[in-house]
Design a protein around this motif. Sequence first.
Motif, PDB file in Angstrom:
ATOM      1  N   CYS A  43       0.795  -1.223   0.000  1.00 55.57           N
ATOM      2  CA  CYS A  43       0.000   0.000   0.000  1.00 55.57           C
ATOM      3  C   CYS A  43       0.833   1.281   0.000  1.00 55.57           C
ATOM      4  N   SER A  75      -6.475   5.464   5.155  1.00 54.64           N
ATOM      5  CA  SER A  75      -7.765   4.879   4.918  1.00 54.64           C
ATOM      6  C   SER A  75      -8.632   5.103   6.158  1.00 54.64           C
ATOM      7  N   HIS A 101     -12.745   7.455   0.611  1.00 56.49           N
ATOM      8  CA  HIS A 101     -12.537   6.010   0.509  1.00 56.49           C
ATOM      9  C   HIS A 101     -12.948   5.397   1.838  1.00 56.49           C
ATOM     10  N   PRO A 159     -13.881   1.735   3.311  1.00 59.81           N
ATOM     11  CA  PRO A 159     -13.996   0.279   3.129  1.00 59.81           C
ATOM     12  C   PRO A 159     -15.177  -0.320   3.897  1.00 59.81           C
ATOM     13  N   GLN A 203     -15.950  -3.895   3.318  1.00 55.99           N
ATOM     14  CA  GLN A 203     -15.438  -5.276   3.430  1.00 55.99           C
ATOM     15  C   GLN A 203     -16.509  -6.339   3.212  1.00 55.99           C
ATOM     16  N   SER A 229     -15.306   5.523  -2.877  1.00 54.14           N
ATOM     17  CA  SER A 229     -14.729   4.222  -3.201  1.00 54.14           C
ATOM     18  C   SER A 229     -14.698   3.347  -1.954  1.00 54.14           C
ATOM     19  N   SER A 230     -14.417   2.059  -2.151  1.00 58.88           N
ATOM     20  CA  SER A 230     -14.494   1.132  -1.024  1.00 58.88           C
ATOM     21  C   SER A 230     -13.602  -0.087  -1.247  1.00 58.88           C
ATOM     22  N   ASP A 231     -13.535  -0.934  -0.228  1.00 54.24           N
ATOM     23  CA  ASP A 231     -12.870  -2.245  -0.305  1.00 54.24           C
ATOM     24  C   ASP A 231     -13.901  -3.313   0.055  1.00 54.24           C
ATOM     25  N   VAL A 255     -14.064   0.246  -6.461  1.00 53.81           N
ATOM     26  CA  VAL A 255     -13.978  -0.717  -5.362  1.00 53.81           C
ATOM     27  C   VAL A 255     -12.732  -1.573  -5.590  1.00 53.81           C
ATOM     28  N   PHE A 256     -11.974  -1.791  -4.526  1.00 56.48           N
ATOM     29  CA  PHE A 256     -10.823  -2.677  -4.585  1.00 56.48           C
ATOM     30  C   PHE A 256     -11.246  -4.007  -3.965  1.00 56.48           C
ATOM     31  N   GLY A 277     -10.872  -7.947  -2.870  1.00 55.96           N
ATOM     32  CA  GLY A 277      -9.852  -8.870  -2.387  1.00 55.96           C
ATOM     33  C   GLY A 277     -10.472 -10.218  -2.101  1.00 55.96           C
TER      34      GLY A 277
END
Length: 415
Positions: free
Chosen positions: A11, A210, A235, A237, A239, A281-283, A311-312, A314
């Motif tokens: 990161c 973040s 941003h 997140p 999850q 944006s988000s994770d 969106v990232f 994972g």
Amino acid sequence: MPKYHIKTFGCAMNVSDSERIASFLEKQGFILAKKTELADLVVFNTCGIRQTAENRAYGMIHDLRKKHKDTKIILTGCLANRKDVQIRMKKVVDLFTEIKDFPKNFSKKQMNYLCIKPKHTNKFQAYVPIMTGCNKFCSYCVVPYARGREISRPAKEIEKEVQALIKKGYKHIILLGQNVNSYKDDGINFSKLLKKINTIPGNFWISFVSSHPKDFSNELIETIAKCKKVCEWVHLPIQSGNDKILERMNRRYTQKHYLGLIKKIRLAFKKYKPDSLYSISSDIIVGFPGETKKQFMDSAEVAQKAKFDMVFFGQFSPRPETVAWKIKDNVSKKEKVRREKILNEILKKTATENNKKYVGRKIDILIEKQINNIYFGKTRTMKNVKIKSKIKNLVGKIVKAKITKANIWNLEASF
């Protein structure tokens, strides 16, 4: 003079840490080697968030040691303090050191590594860490184990660093932390810190990563929307969109709470910056242990309702020492891939719709690089933009350009 090289994984915080390590090494008499194989000392600043990043580091270290037996190798970052990593890599690594202990291994002076003046690799965008560590202990995350508990830098020290950067002509200041909105220093919280930096004279942008939804206060939402220099980008997140999975992740908020925050953020931007565009944006983690297909669809529902700009994603990767490490990873790789594709299709639609709002608008763009006659830059909402132009010397400048086309992942503009 001895030469050094740094390999950075992960990161923005790791990139920032590497800039401080580089500065420290140069004060010790080292000079930069452009290639790993030319260095006397190579520092691997590692990331342990996902297994793929971890495996890359292992592969590169073993390859370097095989070809260059006399090169000194330091392993720092997320993997440095893990016993299993130390056992696995003890024959190829000369020194394991946590980021916060980096200077201590070279000097008797017990100095805080965040105090080290960084060697910035960019002349107009700068990462400024405001805190490090985390107290949240999300069940999937290694950060509290790798970096320790939360430590905030003194506000005056941060202000001084930003002021120096603005005097040098920096245009974009990115405040960093594992959880920036839990920042606190002698009565100054993150909202108050943003206000202080916002009052520094100069034409520059402020952004940050973040944040944790649990600590995202109404005061902070209003501050972001009111401060002129703070970018119209958040941003945040999530999850997972399912309450039971969020509980097992130890995230300590619900889907309803998260969507409520998104609504408040949008309303605040409309109230205080009615003519501005904004982005969120988000994770999202797919395939957390025990996540059923029905529970996953709650994440898809949130993605549709929140209308994210980015969106990232994972795919869950079990991390040693975490609570989730002990839970059976019972969602197959194939299913994780399938779920990520579903979310990505939703994102394509919401991102495209959001991007269409930019067409015809003349907006500020920070030019980041030039390839032939095409400039590449970012808007205040962190949208990627490309501009065909024969105008020279625009890199590092904030320019106004008219958006002519909206694509899924970027915009096109002209002067």
